[in-house]
Write an enzyme that holds these catalytic residues in place. Structure first.
Site, short mmCIF file in Angstrom:
data_model
loop_
_atom_site.label_atom_id
_atom_site.label_comp_id
_atom_site.label_asym_id
_atom_site.label_seq_id
_atom_site.Cartn_x
_atom_site.Cartn_y
_atom_site.Cartn_z
N LYS A 55 0.83 -1.21 0.00
CA LYS A 55 0.00 0.00 0.00
C LYS A 55 0.86 1.26 0.00
CE LYS A 55 -1.56 -1.43 4.15
NZ LYS A 55 -2.28 -1.49 5.42
N LYS B 57 0.47 5.56 0.92
CA LYS B 57 -0.48 6.51 1.52
C LYS B 57 0.03 7.94 1.42
CE LYS B 57 -2.43 3.18 4.75
NZ LYS B 57 -2.68 2.83 6.16
N CYS C 112 -11.99 -7.56 12.55
CA CYS C 112 -10.63 -7.53 12.03
C CYS C 112 -9.92 -8.87 12.28
CB CYS C 112 -9.83 -6.39 12.67
SG CYS C 112 -8.14 -6.39 12.06
#
Ligand code: SRM
Ligand code: SF4
Length: 582
Positions: free
Chosen positions: A216, A218, A443
């Site tokens: 990822k 960001k 989660c």
């Protein structure tokens, strides 16, 4: 501006992490998702398809509260999906709010969850409803593309674009960056929106290629003196430099991140480094090239070492600025001075440059739902039906009702009071500065409770705070159910990070403006010891603090914990403390 990619197969795939082959072979993220969704035998999708669906903001989960009961009954786990919206800058219209509220009630668990990256999450979407759910989001003019996955995530910024012309400019840039770095694959439209494939989808990913990013990525933009976005926690940050009301440009920050693994010293939270300054017209190019540098140089073998912060830590900022200059065709300018005062939200009513009003509403852990005496979801629905401005989600999981005309302020206020959700009705100063990640029961990575536990812990601390006369003193308190750090705990004055059910590491001493990490104080400890430690530290703080001194600064000044900026140091001290404790 796009340079040729070097990520695709510059090394044999066999040497890389399995996910690289999965991405490469997936026909631009299509995989067998359509077949998985059509399979009526199970509520789940295959493991590979679950990984690919993350690129479209969809996470396969199961209700962990029910795991044991269902296992005993020989049933498969209670599979369901979490869906995350892409909402660059965190802004939506009242009509979009109403559409998302309806989607939550019709095809999810009836709640909305505001996240630490200023967007919405839905929990409890079941496989048969998944397409309908995504189509209702699309009908509201929104999507969920790249809300998760190895790509550029939701671009965040100071949330309220109506606050000033500068905030509007920065918010527009957040949307521009997000649009520019969006994956182009047609898979989302074809599979989830059930639209026909387009001929233009042939070369689908000019920026990402077939293997997307190693991990990822960001991006955050901040307008000083507010650092609500925690800009130092991002792979790439832009800090607005404003002079006499004019946006001159941005300091460029690289290599921040929070996630780590307990007891693995090669993983650590890291604050970003200031690399230089760029003009507003160069922001999108800097974002593209920086992301592409990580695409080309990020670690594709070891996902625990694949974030940009490790690329920067290993190669250095000078290497990065040289590489960026090469791709950009010129170097960044020298960085300009800037100063942050706080990472907190400004609660309650405040007036913008154009005379309109904005109300920042505390939302405990971002959970929008109705509870007895506090009908938040219904209240916000009623407000959305009359509000003519915008809703701006903050990165502290709160909500600004933005752009309220002076004549309408009383009406909004009356609705807040009627639903029992006006700030003063629901939260102390400590609670307003506390936030928790989702953790259990959805989660899959949670080691301990977080969102379901923090409220009761705050209640216990409130008694101490009141007895010490600290009721009006802001102290940031963040909890995460595991060391991934989704509530950005390593930037809180007090943080609890889950280790096991009922057990947390206690960290102390981050600054209140997000420019200093905290440090491990107690390891693997239970509520009793946490409260005992905090009560005695708060007692000392109440009697020994300097004027205006924050708790995080106090524990550093008095030597209770060392000042922490470097990530490796953060882990070295943790390892030493763990060794000392046996
Ligand atoms: Fe996060 C993974 C929730 C912000 C670092 N995060 C997850 C997952 C998807 C669990 C999973 O992989 O199976 C969590 C879903 C829980 C659930 O049931 O909803 C989850 N993260 C969240 C949210 C909802 C927390 C919240 O309570 O608001 C935030 C959603 C943000 C968004 O809208 O996009 C959220 N996550 C963050 C942040 C904060 C930020 O970005 O500013 C971080 C730390 C910053 C960073 O990335 O370094 C963060 N999440 C992680 C990590 C660790 C990444 C790493 O570099 O090691 C994981 C695990 C992973 O990626 O492997 C993770
Ligand atoms: Fe889950 Fe850990 Fe993130 Fe909390 S910090 S939401 S437990 S991944």
């Amino acid at each position: 501006m796009t340079l040729p990619r070097t990520s695709d197969l510059s090394r044999p795939l066999g040497e890389l992490h399995d996910n690289e082959r999965l991405k490469f072979d997936s026909q631009y993220l299509r995989g067998t998702i359509a077949q998985s969704l059509a399979d009526p035998i199970t509520g789940s999708v295959t493991e590979d398809d679950a990984k690919l669906m993350k690129f479209f903001g969809i996470y396969q989960q199961d209700d962990r509260d029910l795991r044991e009961e269902r296992r005993r009954a020989k049933l498969e786990p209670h599979f369901q999906f979490m869906v995350r919206v892409r909402l660059p800058g965190g802004v939506c219209t009242p009509a979009q709010w109403l559409a998302l509220d309806a989607a939550a009630r019709e095809t999810a668990n009836g709640q909305l969850r505001l996240t630490t990256r200023q967007t919405f999450q839905f929990h409890g979407v079941f496989k048969p409803s998944l397409r309908r759910h995504l189509q209702s989001i699309a009908a509201a003019g929104l999507d969920t593309i790249a809300a998760c996955g190895d790509d550029n995530r939701n671009v965040i910024c100071n949330s309220n674009p109506l606050l000033s012309p500068i905030h509007a400019q920065v918010s527009a840039l957040a949307r521009q960056i997000s649009a520019h770095l969006l994956p182009r694959t047609g898979a989302y439209r074809e599979i989830f929106l059930e639209q026909p494939a387009r001929a233009s989808d042939a070369e689908e990913e000019p920026l990402y290629g077939r293997t997307y990013l190693p991990r990822k990525f960001k991006i955050a933009l901040a307008v000083p003196p507010q650092n609500d976005v925690d800009v130092f926690a991002h792979d790439l940050g832009f800090v607005a430099i404003v002079n006499e009301g004019r946006l001159e440009g941005f300091n460029v920050l690289v290599g921040g991140g929070m996630g780590m693994t307990h007891k693995v010293p090669t993983t650590f939270p890291r604050l970003s480094d200031v690399a230089g300054f760029c003009r507003p017209e160069d922001v999108v190019a800097v974002a593209e090239h920086t992301m592409c540098i990580q695409r080309d140089y990020g670690d594709r073998k070891d996902r625990a070492h694949a974030r940009f912060k490790y690329t920067i830590e290993d190669r250095g900022v000078e290497w990065f600025t040289d590489e960026l200059a090469r791709r950009l065709g010129r170097p960044l300018e020298p960085a300009r001075p800037f100063r942050f005062t706080t990472s907190a939200d400004r609660y309650g009513w405040h007036q913008g440059a154009d005379g309109r009003w904005h109300y920042t509403l505390f939302i405990e852990n971002g959970r929008v739902c109705d509870r007895p005496g506090k009908t938040l979801m219904s209240g916000l629905r009623e407000i959305a039906q009359v509000h003519t401005g915008l809703f701006a989600l903050t990165t502290n999981q709160n909500l600004t009702i933005a752009g309220v005309a002076p004549a309408q302020r009383a009406q909004i206020e009356a609705l807040l009071v009627a639903h029992g959700i006006e700030n003063a009705q629901q939260a102390s100063t400590l609670r307003r500065h506390a936030m928790a990640c989702v953790a259990l029961p959805t989660c899959g990575l949670a080691m301990a409770e977080s969102e379901r536990y923090l409220p009761s812990l705050v209640t216990k601390l409130e008694e101490t705070i009141a007895a010490l006369g600290l009721q009006e003193t802001p102290i940031t308190l963040r909890m995460s159910g595991c060391p991934n750090g989704c509530s950005r705990p390593y930037l809180a004055e007090i943080a609890l990070v889950g280790k096991a059910p009922g057990k947390y590491n206690l960290y102390l001493g981050a600054s209140a403006n997000g420019d200093r990490l905290n440090c491990l104080y107690l390891e693997n400890t239970d509520e009793g010891r946490i409260l005992e430690a905090l009560r005695s530290l708060l007692k000392r703080y109440a009697s020994e603090r300097l004027a205006q001194e924050r708790f995080g600064d106090f524990v550093v000044r008095t030597g209770i914990v060392p000042a922490m900026r470097a990530g490796r140091e953060f882990q070295r001290i943790a390892v030493e403390r763990q060794a000392a404790n046996g």
